[in-house]
Design a protein around this motif. Structure first.
Motif: not given
Lengths: 220, 353
Positions: B61-62, B101-102, B86-90, B26-27
């Motif tokens: 990220i979600n 994997l990010i 993406k911080g919140e999702g991480i 997903f990107g």
């Protein structure tokens, strides 16, 4: 390697070694006394491009045309109007370094009508060691994609098989049957097989010794 | 010997993930990691996988969170500003104890910054990839081959410890080409009895969640997670020690920057300076003990980064005053040259003699 036409287009898969070949061809043509222009037409990849060698090329008296914002922080692949000037014909030799795959070759399509006004050479660069083009059928597929979007036809194959610093003459020789097969499938001549000039010449026809310009910063 | 190919760092990243069993990507495109997504877009449909370009990094990220909940190997890839999004999702993935994997192929910042290589996201990756108490595994490859090896490792450890893993690369590493081979190994299989795969009426439903209604319950959960972090710090540290056997000086660097430092170290050795390289391969867990042990043996240490100096703080904490630690770096997409690093090594050696 002898260039026979004024306009020479260098196309191929990402990372097949187009830029290094383009710079070599430009330098060699200049050494032969020709007036030369080189165009960086890469609209895809922000790194490792002809624009990186503008100083070396300019020092030899080669006219270098690069996208307006190449090597800046602006992610806008804007081609300059100066590109058109190479088709009106002051230089004896024009080398166009095209971006990888059909995504890069799409920029050629815009110039196809002007390019087609005179006989041109469109070289398709292949590297047997590249992961997604390591079979003749895959290599042919990318060539057909490039021809479709550029609205131009390839005229020759350049075998640039290498494994970077791990390249050996045996590796290049082993790529001969692959290169012949690609040329056969495409019904095009295999114009040259390039090899690092620091290596012994591979036992192949039309060997083309090249200088490695495209290096990593720790190799410089 | 397995066949060798010439690959771009970004392509190798994508192919290694596929070979590690990732079938769900997903990107959202961003320079300088676009080839990762482009490669996935080409390959995933051919192997029965999913390539999905989301409407934004936040969505991507979600989607990883949702996909990872089912126990599937999920992945997302971006570059610095996209990782911030993406911080919140991480953080949610950390809080949900899910592996994934990010990829962060770092570029210049802050803000929109630039598209040239950078290492200025070290703090973000190792200290606060999202809000709350939590860590992610952070791997810093320095060659295209190491990218391949570490992607497999990242998935393995992410599933072992049920947490996100990040591969922290930079534009230079993502774009450069090197020979690689893919080891013929099957991806490690881990227990995933926690996954949301449907109860079929035969078991109690699993719950994946990062919300806890009672403070005590949340504290206990976080503390249990930190117990796992302690095990990781004990067991999973990776560091390369280069020419350190007789070294009087050490240079610390990670990622592609370490390749430049290596060249400078070799040149400094030719000039008679006994210098070596300490290259953390895992940035979290940081090789704290390994670097600390070198402290009293070194006359001085130098940390070189493509940032204003971030990892240098961890190096200083590790040596804890047992030797001086200086810093050299460039930022914003400017890459320190081997000659500049050599000059810094000479300065360090001259100053201490």
């Amino acid at each position: 390697m002898q260039l026979n036409r004024r306009v020479n287009l260098i196309t191929g898969h990402y990372g097949s070694g187009k830029t290094n070949l383009a710079v070599n061809l430009a330098m060699d043509a200049r050494k032969q006394g020709k007036s030369v222009a080189i165009v960086d037409l890469d609209i895809v990849n922000p790194y490792f491009r002809t624009a990186d060698f503008a100083d070396v090329l300019t020092a030899e008296g080669i006219r270098v045309i690069v996208p307006t914002y190449a090597n800046s922080n602006l992610d806008i692949p804007a081609l300059t109007g100066a590109v058109d000037s190479v088709f009106t014909g002051d230089e004896d030799c024009v080398i166009i370094d095209v971006g990888g795959d059909d995504a890069g070759a799409i920029a050629l399509g815009r110039y196809a009508p002007k390019i087609s006004r005179e006989p041109y050479d469109l070289f398709y660069v292949i590297n047997h060691c590249r992961y997604l083009t390591s079979t003749p059928e895959e290599a042919l597929g990318v060539l057909r994609d490039i021809e479709a979007v550029s609205r131009l036809s390839a005229t020759g194959i350049l075998n640039n098989t290498n494994l970077g610093e791990e390249t050996t003459p045996a590796l290049i020789e082993a790529s001969a049957s692959f290169a012949k097969e690609v040329a056969g499938l495409a019904n095009l001549p295999l114009c040259a097989t390039a090899y690092d000039e620091r290596l012994p010449a591979p036992d192949l026809p039309n060997g083309y010794p090249v200088k490695v310009y495209v290096k990593k910063i720790w190799e410089t | 010997m397995a066949e060798k190919f010439l690959m771009k760092g970004n392509e190798a990243l994508a192919e290694a993930a596929i070979r590690s069993g990732c079938r769900h990507f997903f990107g959202y495109p961003i320079t300088p990691q676009t080839e990762v997504a482009a490669y996935m877009a080409k390959r995933m449909p051919k192997i029965g996988g999913t390539y999905l370009q989301a409407e934004s990094e936040i969505a991507a990220i979600n989607m990883v969170l949702g996909c990872a909940s089912t126990g599937a190997r999920a992945m997302t890839s971006s570059s610095s500003p996209g990782i911030s999004l993406k911080g919140e999702g991480i953080s949610y993935i950390i809080g949900s104890d899910l592996p994934c994997l990010i990829i962060n192929v770092m570029r210049g910042g802050p803000g929109l910054g630039g598209i040239q290589p950078s290492q200025a996201d070290y703090w973000q990756a190792t200290k606060a990839p999202g809000h709350g108490d939590g860590q992610i595994l952070v791997f810093a490859p320095s060659s295209v081959q190491e990218i391949v090896d570490l992607v497999a490792k990242a998935y393995d450890l992410a599933e072992t410890y049920r947490m996100p893993a990040m591969l922290l690369a930079d534009g230079m590493l993502g774009q450069m080409m090197e020979p690689v081979e893919f080891p013929e190994v099957e991806p490690a299989v881990h227990d995933k009895s926690w996954a949301l795969t449907g109860t079929k009426g035969k078991r109690k439903p699993n719950i994946i969640n990062s919300l806890y209604l009672q403070p005590k319950e949340l504290e206990d959960t976080v503390k249990a997670r930190f117990k796992r972090y302690e095990i990781i710090q004990e067991k999973e540290v990776m560091i390369e020690e280069y020419k350190m056997e007789d070294a009087e000086y050490a240079v610390c660097a990670y990622g592609a920057m370490a390749r430049i430092v290596k060249t400078a170290v070799v040149k400094a050795r030719e000039k008679g300076i006994k210098v070596g390289l300490l290259r953390p391969i895992t940035l979290w867990p940081f090789p704290q003990k390994e670097i600390a042990a070198y402290g009293p043996k070194m006359k001085s240490m130098l940390c070189v980064e493509m940032s204003m100096g971030q990892m240098v703080e961890d190096v200083r904490l590790a040596v804890n005053g047992s030797c001086p630690v200086s810093f050299f770096g460039h930022t914003g997409g400017v890459i320190p040259s081997p000659a500049e690093v050599l000059a810094e090594i000479e300065k360090m050696a001259g100053g201490a003699n």
